[in-house]
Design an enzyme around this catalytic site. Structure first.
Site, mmCIF file in Angstrom:
data_model
loop_
_atom_site.group_PDB
_atom_site.id
_atom_site.type_symbol
_atom_site.label_atom_id
_atom_site.label_comp_id
_atom_site.label_asym_id
_atom_site.label_seq_id
_atom_site.Cartn_x
_atom_site.Cartn_y
_atom_site.Cartn_z
ATOM 1 N N GLU A 100 93.054 -6.837 -43.896
ATOM 2 C CA GLU A 100 93.072 -8.210 -43.397
ATOM 3 C C GLU A 100 92.478 -9.159 -44.435
ATOM 4 O O GLU A 100 91.536 -8.813 -45.150
ATOM 5 C CB GLU A 100 92.288 -8.304 -42.083
ATOM 6 C CG GLU A 100 92.968 -7.508 -40.982
ATOM 7 C CD GLU A 100 92.411 -7.768 -39.602
ATOM 8 O OE1 GLU A 100 93.207 -7.793 -38.659
ATOM 9 O OE2 GLU A 100 91.193 -7.924 -39.446
ATOM 10 N N CYS A 372 82.962 -13.031 -39.622
ATOM 11 C CA CYS A 372 82.229 -12.011 -40.384
ATOM 12 C C CYS A 372 82.096 -10.744 -39.559
ATOM 13 O O CYS A 372 81.673 -10.777 -38.402
ATOM 14 C CB CYS A 372 80.811 -12.499 -40.683
ATOM 15 S SG CYS A 372 80.749 -13.691 -41.991
HETATM 16 N N1 SAH Z 1 80.251 -5.246 -47.169
HETATM 17 C C1 SAH Z 1 79.718 -6.494 -47.539
HETATM 18 C C2 SAH Z 1 80.687 -7.636 -47.354
HETATM 19 C C3 SAH Z 1 81.522 -7.632 -46.094
HETATM 20 S S1 SAH Z 1 80.667 -7.953 -44.598
HETATM 21 C C4 SAH Z 1 78.398 -6.748 -46.848
HETATM 22 O O1 SAH Z 1 78.080 -6.034 -45.914
HETATM 23 O O2 SAH Z 1 77.700 -7.653 -47.267
HETATM 24 C C5 SAH Z 1 80.331 -9.707 -44.725
HETATM 25 C C6 SAH Z 1 79.120 -10.162 -43.937
HETATM 26 O O3 SAH Z 1 79.368 -10.069 -42.529
HETATM 27 C C7 SAH Z 1 77.864 -9.341 -44.198
HETATM 28 O O4 SAH Z 1 76.751 -10.166 -44.392
HETATM 29 C C8 SAH Z 1 77.739 -8.570 -42.905
HETATM 30 O O5 SAH Z 1 76.413 -8.150 -42.674
HETATM 31 C C9 SAH Z 1 78.213 -9.554 -41.900
HETATM 32 N N2 SAH Z 1 78.564 -8.977 -40.609
HETATM 33 C C10 SAH Z 1 79.056 -7.745 -40.351
HETATM 34 N N3 SAH Z 1 79.299 -7.601 -39.031
HETATM 35 C C11 SAH Z 1 78.962 -8.773 -38.450
HETATM 36 C C12 SAH Z 1 79.010 -9.254 -37.106
HETATM 37 N N4 SAH Z 1 79.463 -8.486 -36.112
HETATM 38 N N5 SAH Z 1 78.593 -10.509 -36.853
HETATM 39 C C13 SAH Z 1 78.153 -11.304 -37.867
HETATM 40 N N6 SAH Z 1 78.100 -10.908 -39.150
HETATM 41 C C14 SAH Z 1 78.494 -9.653 -39.439
#
Ligand code: SAH
Ligand code: SF4
Length: 383
Positions: A100, A372
């Site tokens: 995605e 996110c």
């Molecule tokens: N793998 C990387 C980038 C992708 S995730 C990382 O973890 O940083 C991008 C962001 O979304 C990260 O900061 C992650 O912690 C956040 N994230 C993941 N699941 C989420 C959720 N359910 N709600 C809000 N943010 C979330």
């Protein structure tokens, strides 16, 4: 990444120098390679056939048809959020895997959120991508092709239904600048590597893709407009520091003690908080760059004034900005997002007691699971 002996070369995998080098090895004049490059990144080619490039000599087109592929990612599904600003693309890879990619419009800017892996191996408990597990790394070309996809959709007026098969675009009449920056055509200017996957787990392909995306003769994305978010892969952060890669680094923190962090982010057991913070310090000292620390705010879990003070103490003396992300819903995790009053209080404590700047991430595309941590492959429903 170059293709192996007999496999066709995926053209979006190649930097401009690599493409011209390939043409050199094939015995073709550089001007033909330059034309092909322009076709890929200025015309934003959506299809690849001999007819699409009539200006190339027949022998060049024949060789390309036999030994190269474009690597366009067809759209399997496209969904628009009711917020009117967010569009999510489910894109098909050559091996039938799916990823995605999200296009977000903010006032005055357009951002593409790119995936770097099919799934993710890091298993963060609140993340839909983590919940689906790891399938494979993306190639550089598959990362670049996502940006091209978004740039092309913008050119075509935001994309639209029926774009599974892109007709070859007519040769551009405008200059390069006019083509990409006219007021009617918002240009893709910002990239966040925050889609599916952990970018520093796929370091080489991600950096190769960034080199291609930044090429001033291509999509010309400024280094200041590329943000890479990592869960905290310590060797990757130290390598970024050593290589002084010009990009913005975001580190997903979520907790200020090892115990609380390991409960949310299992890889914290492999790269504990003290090692992560040491790597962040080295990164900032070596590059002179501030790091964005991301903190997913979960109601009753990590959103209290004490938590705010703990992160304030942890980041004391570091060039930092905190990005607060109210939890987005995922099927595999029961937590709830922080109330806005608690988020404001968290911000207030960071600012007043620690002079730490922070933002609360705008919630976008939640209804289409484009926020996110919500990206996971959902197949289109069959009628
Ligand atoms: N793998 C990387 C980038 C992708 S995730 C990382 O973890 O940083 C991008 C962001 O979304 C990260 O900061 C992650 O912690 C956040 N994230 C993941 N699941 C989420 C959720 N359910 N709600 C809000 N943010 C979330
Ligand atoms: Fe992977 Fe990032 Fe999701 Fe964690 S938050 S599982 S590292 S994509």
């Amino acid at each position: 990444m170059l293709a192996t002996a007999n496999a066709p070369v995926p053209l979006y995998d190649l930097t401009r120098a690599e493409l011209l080098g390939l043409f050199g090895r094939w015995g073709f004049a550089p001007v033909h390679g330059e034309r092909l490059w322009n076709y890929l990144y200025l015309q934003l080619a959506g299809a690849f056939s001999a007819d699409a490039l009539p200006e190339l000599p027949a022998k060049v087109r024949t060789r390309l048809a036999a030994e190269a592929t474009l690597g366009v990612l067809p759209t399997a599904l496209e969904t628009d959020s009711s917020d009117g600003f967010t569009r999510k693309y489910l894109l098909a890879l050559a091996d039938r895997a799916r990823i995605e990619t999200v296009l977000m419009r903010f006032t005055g800017r357009v951002t593409a959120c790119l995936s770097t892996q099919v799934g993710c191996a890091m298993g963060c408990v609140f993340c839909a991508t983590g919940q689906m597990g790891y399938t494979r790394h993306l190639t550089a070309g598959e990362i670049v092709a996502q940006a091209v996809h978004v740039a092309r959709a913008l050119r075509q007026g935001g994309g639209g239904r029926g774009d599974e098969i892109y007709p070859p675009l007519a040769a551009p009449k405008a200059t390069r600048a006019g083509l990409l920056t006219s007021a009617a055509t918002p240009r893709l200017r910002n990239i966040v590597l925050m889609g599916m996957g952990e970018p520093l787990h796929n370091y080489d392909a991600v950096m190769h893709a960034i080199d291609i995306l930044r090429d001033p003769n291509g999509l010309a994305l400024g280094a200041e407009r590329i943000t890479l978010s990592t869960v905290g892969v310590v060797p990757g952060i130290l390598r970024l520091a050593r290589e002084k890669r010009p990009l913005h680094l975001a580190v997903s923190l979520h907790a200020a003690t090892q115990e609380e962090r390991a409960a949310l982010v299992p890889v914290a057991k492999k790269w504990p908080l003290d090692e992560l913070m040491a790597a962040c310090r080295t990164y900032s000292e070596t590059t002179g760059r501030r790091i964005f620390y991301e903190w997913t705010l979960i109601d009753g879990k990590n959103d209290s004034p004490d938590h705010a003070r703990a992160v304030g103490r942890l980041l004391r003396g570091l060039p930092a900005q905190v990005n607060l992300i109210p939890l987005n819903p995922t099927t595999g995790y029961e937590g709830a997002p922080t109330h806005s009053a608690a988020a404001r209080q968290f911000q207030h404590i960071l600012a007043q007691e620690f002079s730490l700047p922070s933002t609360v991430r705008q919630r976008r595309g939640i209804d289409i699971a484009a926020g996110c941590g919500q990206l996971a492959v959902v197949e289109p429903r069959r009628a």
